[in-house]
Each structure stands twice: as C-alpha cells, then as structure tokens.
Design a protein around this motif. Structure first.
Motif, PDB file in Angstrom:
ATOM      1  N   ASN A  27       0.859  -1.185   0.000  1.00  0.00           N
ATOM      2  CA  ASN A  27       0.000   0.000   0.000  1.00  0.00           C
ATOM      3  C   ASN A  27       0.897   1.238   0.000  1.00  0.00           C
ATOM      4  O   ASN A  27       1.590   1.517   0.981  1.00  0.00           O
ATOM      5  CB  ASN A  27      -0.909  -0.022   1.233  1.00  0.00           C
ATOM      6  N   GLU A  28       0.878   1.977  -1.116  1.00  0.00           N
ATOM      7  CA  GLU A  28       1.768   3.116  -1.265  1.00  0.00           C
ATOM      8  C   GLU A  28       1.481   4.212  -0.245  1.00  0.00           C
ATOM      9  O   GLU A  28       2.401   4.905   0.219  1.00  0.00           O
ATOM     10  CB  GLU A  28       1.668   3.682  -2.688  1.00  0.00           C
ATOM     11  N   ASP A  29       0.220   4.385   0.100  1.00  0.00           N
ATOM     12  CA  ASP A  29      -0.145   5.409   1.081  1.00  0.00           C
ATOM     13  C   ASP A  29       0.434   5.064   2.460  1.00  0.00           C
ATOM     14  O   ASP A  29       1.003   5.916   3.140  1.00  0.00           O
ATOM     15  CB  ASP A  29      -1.663   5.539   1.158  1.00  0.00           C
TER      16      ASP A  29
ATOM     17  N   SER B  84       0.128   3.851  15.204  1.00  0.00           N
ATOM     18  CA  SER B  84      -1.110   4.530  14.798  1.00  0.00           C
ATOM     19  C   SER B  84      -1.421   4.333  13.317  1.00  0.00           C
ATOM     20  O   SER B  84      -2.516   4.643  12.850  1.00  0.00           O
ATOM     21  CB  SER B  84      -0.999   6.033  15.098  1.00  0.00           C
ATOM     22  N   ILE B  85      -0.436   3.819  12.556  1.00  0.00           N
ATOM     23  CA  ILE B  85      -0.648   3.542  11.127  1.00  0.00           C
ATOM     24  C   ILE B  85      -0.972   2.062  10.973  1.00  0.00           C
ATOM     25  O   ILE B  85      -0.163   1.198  11.328  1.00  0.00           O
ATOM     26  CB  ILE B  85       0.615   3.899  10.308  1.00  0.00           C
ATOM     27  N   ASP B  86      -2.103   1.755  10.444  1.00  0.00           N
ATOM     28  CA  ASP B  86      -2.546   0.366  10.314  1.00  0.00           C
ATOM     29  C   ASP B  86      -1.986  -0.251   9.036  1.00  0.00           C
ATOM     30  O   ASP B  86      -2.703  -0.523   8.075  1.00  0.00           O
ATOM     31  CB  ASP B  86      -4.077   0.309  10.318  1.00  0.00           C
ATOM     32  N   PHE B  87      -0.656  -0.433   9.005  1.00  0.00           N
ATOM     33  CA  PHE B  87      -0.023  -0.990   7.801  1.00  0.00           C
ATOM     34  C   PHE B  87       0.223  -2.483   7.974  1.00  0.00           C
ATOM     35  O   PHE B  87       0.335  -2.988   9.092  1.00  0.00           O
ATOM     36  CB  PHE B  87       1.288  -0.259   7.489  1.00  0.00           C
ATOM     37  N   ASN B  88       0.331  -3.153   6.845  1.00  0.00           N
ATOM     38  CA  ASN B  88       0.568  -4.592   6.831  1.00  0.00           C
ATOM     39  C   ASN B  88       2.064  -4.842   6.636  1.00  0.00           C
ATOM     40  O   ASN B  88       2.610  -4.623   5.558  1.00  0.00           O
ATOM     41  CB  ASN B  88      -0.228  -5.243   5.696  1.00  0.00           C
ATOM     42  N   LEU B  89       2.732  -5.282   7.697  1.00  0.00           N
ATOM     43  CA  LEU B  89       4.176  -5.511   7.638  1.00  0.00           C
ATOM     44  C   LEU B  89       4.457  -6.836   6.929  1.00  0.00           C
ATOM     45  O   LEU B  89       4.149  -7.904   7.435  1.00  0.00           O
ATOM     46  CB  LEU B  89       4.766  -5.527   9.043  1.00  0.00           C
TER      47      LEU B  89
ATOM     48  N   VAL C  38       4.539   5.711   6.751  1.00  0.00           N
ATOM     49  CA  VAL C  38       5.554   5.087   7.600  1.00  0.00           C
ATOM     50  C   VAL C  38       6.919   5.749   7.388  1.00  0.00           C
ATOM     51  O   VAL C  38       7.627   6.080   8.349  1.00  0.00           O
ATOM     52  CB  VAL C  38       5.636   3.571   7.325  1.00  0.00           C
ATOM     53  N   CYS C  39       7.299   5.978   6.121  1.00  0.00           N
ATOM     54  CA  CYS C  39       8.600   6.592   5.825  1.00  0.00           C
ATOM     55  C   CYS C  39       8.660   8.033   6.326  1.00  0.00           C
ATOM     56  O   CYS C  39       9.718   8.499   6.765  1.00  0.00           O
ATOM     57  CB  CYS C  39       8.878   6.531   4.321  1.00  0.00           C
ATOM     58  N   THR C  40       7.527   8.730   6.255  1.00  0.00           N
ATOM     59  CA  THR C  40       7.486  10.105   6.771  1.00  0.00           C
ATOM     60  C   THR C  40       7.727  10.126   8.271  1.00  0.00           C
ATOM     61  O   THR C  40       8.502  10.944   8.788  1.00  0.00           O
ATOM     62  CB  THR C  40       6.127  10.754   6.452  1.00  0.00           C
TER      63      THR C  40
END
Length: 510
Positions: A44-46, A72-77, A51-53
C-alpha cells in the motif's frame, strides 16, 4: 607452461587499524529456517509513504514516541514492505535501523526476517559508513545461520571502502567459526566484486592475508590482474601475473586479452604483440575469436593493416569465422590507408551488415576526409533499418565541422551560430563563453568541442524545433548533408523522449 614474466618491484603491504568496539544488534524474531515469499505481496503506497514520513521525522525521537507514531498507522508488515522502506532510505542508516528495531517489537507479528531483508539493511549500513552497526548486525546473522555469499560481498565491500583491511580478513575467520567454511569460490566472488568496484588494492590485501587458509586459484589471480589493468596499474598487474607463474598457474585467455588491451591503450604496442606471440606459441589451440578481434582492431587503429590482414588470414585458416565487429575494424583500417576498393569488397562479402560495419565505413571515410561519402553511408544504413547511435552522429559532425568546429561561408550557418548559440539557448552559457573567448583571441587554440554534451542537451522536444530550424538554414546555404544529420537526430531523439515519458506514465499508473 607459460613462462613469460613481467618486470616488477617488491610489493608493499600496509597495515591498517580497525575499531575495537561495535554495537550489538539483536535479531529477536529472526530464525535460521527461512521461508522466502514466493512472490512479492502488493504494498500500500499510502501506508508506505506515511511510515517513511514518520521514520524520517521521528528518527531522533525516543523509542516510545516512535513506536506510538508507527502503531497509529494500520499498515501490513510484509517482507516486501520492509524492502520498500529500505529503498526509500538507500544511504541513511538511522531510519532503517529504527524501523528494524520496531519490527522486532511488534506484538503478534508473523513477519520473519530473511537473508534478503537483512542483506538489504546491511547494504544501507555499509553505504552510510556505520561500520560498528554493520559489524554487530552481521555477527548476529552469523550466529543464526543467515549469512550467504551476498552477505560476504556487502560486508567486504563496505569494509574495504573504509580501508578496514584487517577486519576484512577477520570477517572470513569469524564466519568460518560460525559454519561458513573457507572456500575459494566465495573468496573469488568477493574479489570479483571488489575489483569491479575499483577496490583492487584492498582485494589484493585480502587474498594475500588469507593465503594460508584459502589457496588462491587462477580465477582469483585473474580478477586481480584485470582489476589492476582497469585502474591503470600495469606494474601491479605484472606482479600478480608473475605470482601466478611462480605458482604454476596458467592465466586464462581473457587475462591475456586484458593485459594486451591495457598495453595497447598505453601505446606499448610492441609489448602487447609480445603477449600475443607468447599465446600463439604456447596456447595456440586456446586462441578464439575474441583474441583475434582485439589484435586486429588495434592493429587497424595503429595503421598496421598489412599485419592485421596476416592475423585475419591466420584466423580464417584455423576455421574461425570473423564477426562483423572484426570486419568493421578491417574496413576502417583499409580506408585509412587509402585502399577503398578492398574495403568495399570486404563489405560486399558480408551477408548481414550491422552497425559495427557501418561505423567502420563512416569512421574510415571521415578519417580520409570524405565526409560526404560518410553521410551517404549514414543514409544507406537508415534505409536498411539499422538505427544510428549517438556515436554515429558525433563521427559525422566531426567529419563535417571538425573536432573544434569551423566557420562556414554563410554567417547564419557557421559553427558559432549553430553550436555556441545552441549552448546559450540550452542554458549552458559558461561552456559557450569558453569557446567564444578562445575563438576571439587568435593566439589561443580553440578547445575540442564536446559534440556529445551538445547533442545530449537537445535530446528533447525542443531539439526537434531547433534542429529543424537549423536544417532549413543549412539547406539554403547548400549544406544538405549536415542538414540531414541534424534533422534526423532531432526527430529520433524526440521520439525516444516521448517513449520514455509514455513508459514513465504507464509505470506510474500501475
């Protein structure tokens, strides 16, 4: 056995100090039994951007604050997600290291690091010259059995670049203690990459330092010889060559070729031919097309066409068919000696003419001051579907305008109006000023004009308009050949620019 030796001086090996302390890097959830993802999962690019920010903005924050921000970011690792984060920070170790630590602390995470992800991280540590972190990380990888040949290459390249030479040898010893046994094949991969990266002095130190544990073979010494040749250290290359002879190791044919090529480039023509003669006497059966091509090409460059034809005849008698590159060199040599009829006979016998033959014709005709005939060859190659390269255009422009440019009878189409004026339009006023100043002062020699840079500046849509306008003026003044060359270049380079833009748009939408 090859007995040819090169004169050399005694090698000097310098000792370099290394750091005694390093940080520890714990791989809390990494396992030695790896499972590599069969295909990269979509990222997911967003989420990646967010995450990088956070990693960039909070790289100096406390662990607690950074962990809260990332949580707080619901990303898929995933494995691919970690690699993409690393790609965003190719030479900045802190954000990557902080993210790695976070991945080890994530609750209920099924993500497991592999050699691929850890090697990626090691590469960033090496690029950013954080050798303490690099050393600590690779030690943990070794303990968990995650070190592979890629790891050796990354670590040794980083240590060698920082001149940590003792640590390079120490790394091999440490890895041997942790299951990565001494192997010459692994050493050869490291030496190859170091030599290709212009770190040949460091590669030599590693080879000699490990000689009691890993016996170098012909491949090892071959890479060192080629590496020293690439950096112009022919004396050092000769030392390694003599070391091979002393150890009764026969150099590979490609090592002979590299030595010959380097000698040719250094204008040591006779020495290069001595190497070739040694090969003919001792290893005639091993001589292949590549060796003959190299010798014929340089003989023709030096104007030794008669000798080149003798070598060519020998090659044919041995049943080796000449390729177009070799024939192109022969055509060039014949043209430069004024033997145009023979050159055209060679071309007529070629079944499928390619760009190397056309370049031999064009270069030979330009050298013979027959720029108009060279332009006719240019038109013929286009009609036959052979696409010119940048080198083709540069040769033709030098043939018509000279290496330093020249003035034409019409002030609208002379050298200054086309090229110097073009440089100013391209925003390269400094380069243009140099030529104008030297041209105005008759006592100073006008420097060689860089056609390559000029054409590169106008490899765009703007170039189409500019070259079309210039072409019209050239035709009016009677310079039809020059007009065709410039207009053709402008059209094709603009087409290439459009293709590149279309490709970028397509890749971006995907």
């Amino acid at each position: 056995m090859i007995t040819m030796r090169f004169l050399f001086m005694k090698p000097l090996l310098n000792s370099f100090s290394h750091r005694q302390h390093h940080r520890c890097l714990c791989l809390l959830t990494t396992e030695s039994s790896q499972t590599y993802p069969s295909s990269p999962s979509p990222v997911n690019e967003d989420h990646l951007l967010r995450v990088c920010t956070v990693l960039f903005q909070q790289q100096d924050s406390s662990d607690f604050k950074l962990r809260n921000k990332l949580s707080s970011i619901d990303f898929n690792l995933t494995h691919e997600f970690f690699l993409q984060v690393c790609n965003k920070f190719p030479a900045s170790w802190r954000p990557v290291h902080r993210f790695f630590q976070y991945t080890q602390q994530m609750p209920c995470s099924r993500f497991t690091h592999t050699s691929v992800s850890l090697n990626k991280m090691l590469d960033i540590f090496g690029r950013s010259r954080n050798l303490d972190l690099l050393w600590g990380a690779v030690q943990e990888m070794a303990k968990r059995g995650l070190v592979n040949d890629k790891t050796f290459i990354i670590v040794l390249k980083a240590l060698a670049s920082a001149r940590e030479l003792k640590k390079c040898a120490e790394f091999f010893h440490f890895m041997n203690e942790h299951g990565c046994e001494y192997r010459v094949e692994r050493l050869n991969k490291v030496v190859e990459n170091l030599c290709k990266g212009k770190l040949v002095e460091e590669a030599k130190f590693v080879v000699l330092k490990l000689k009691d544990w890993i016996r170098p073979d012909g491949v090892t010494y071959g890479w060192l010889v080629k590496g020293f040749c690439d950096v112009g250290e022919l004396i050092e290359a000769s030392k390694i060559w003599n070391l091979m002879v002393d150890e009764s190791i026969e150099p590979e044919i490609e090592v002979f070729e590299k030595m010959m090529e380097t000698l040719f480039k250094r204008n040591e023509y006779d020495e290069a031919l001595k190497v070739f003669q040694t090969m003919r006497v001792n290893r005639m059966d091993d001589l292949a097309l590549s060796t003959y091509r190299l010798v014929i090409d340089w003989m023709c460059r030096k104007g030794k066409v008669v000798q080149a034809q003798m070598v060519f005849d020998e090659m044919r008698q041995r049943g080796i068919q000449a390729d177009n590159s070799t024939l192109g060199s022969l055509v060039y040599g014949l043209l430069t000696r004024g033997r145009h009829a023979e050159a055209h006979k060679v071309v007529e016998r070629i079944e499928k003419t390619d760009i190397s033959v056309y370049h031999g014709l064009i270069k030979g005709l330009v050298r013979s001051r027959r720029a108009s005939e060279a332009t006719q060859v240019f038109r013929e190659m286009i009609n036959r579907g052979c696409e010119p390269t940048m080198h083709t255009y540069i040769m033709l422009l030098q043939g018509h305008l000279g290496k330093r440019g020249r003035k034409g009878p019409d002030p609208l189409v002379n050298f200054e109006s086309i090229f110097v004026g073009g440089l100013i339009k391209a925003g390269k006023s400094l380069e243009a000023t140099k030529y104008v100043e030297r041209t105005m002062k008759g006592s100073l020699e006008v420097p060689r004009f860089d056609y390559n840079k000029f054409l590169h500046y106008y490899s765009s849509e703007e170039g189409v308009v500019m070259f079309k306008e210039v072409g019209k003026k050239l035709r009016e003044a009677g310079f039809v050949d020059l007009a065709d060359i410039l207009q053709r270049y402008g059209e094709k380079m603009a087409t290439r620019e459009r293709r590149r833009r279309r490709s970028e748009l397509v890749n971006g939408s995907e």
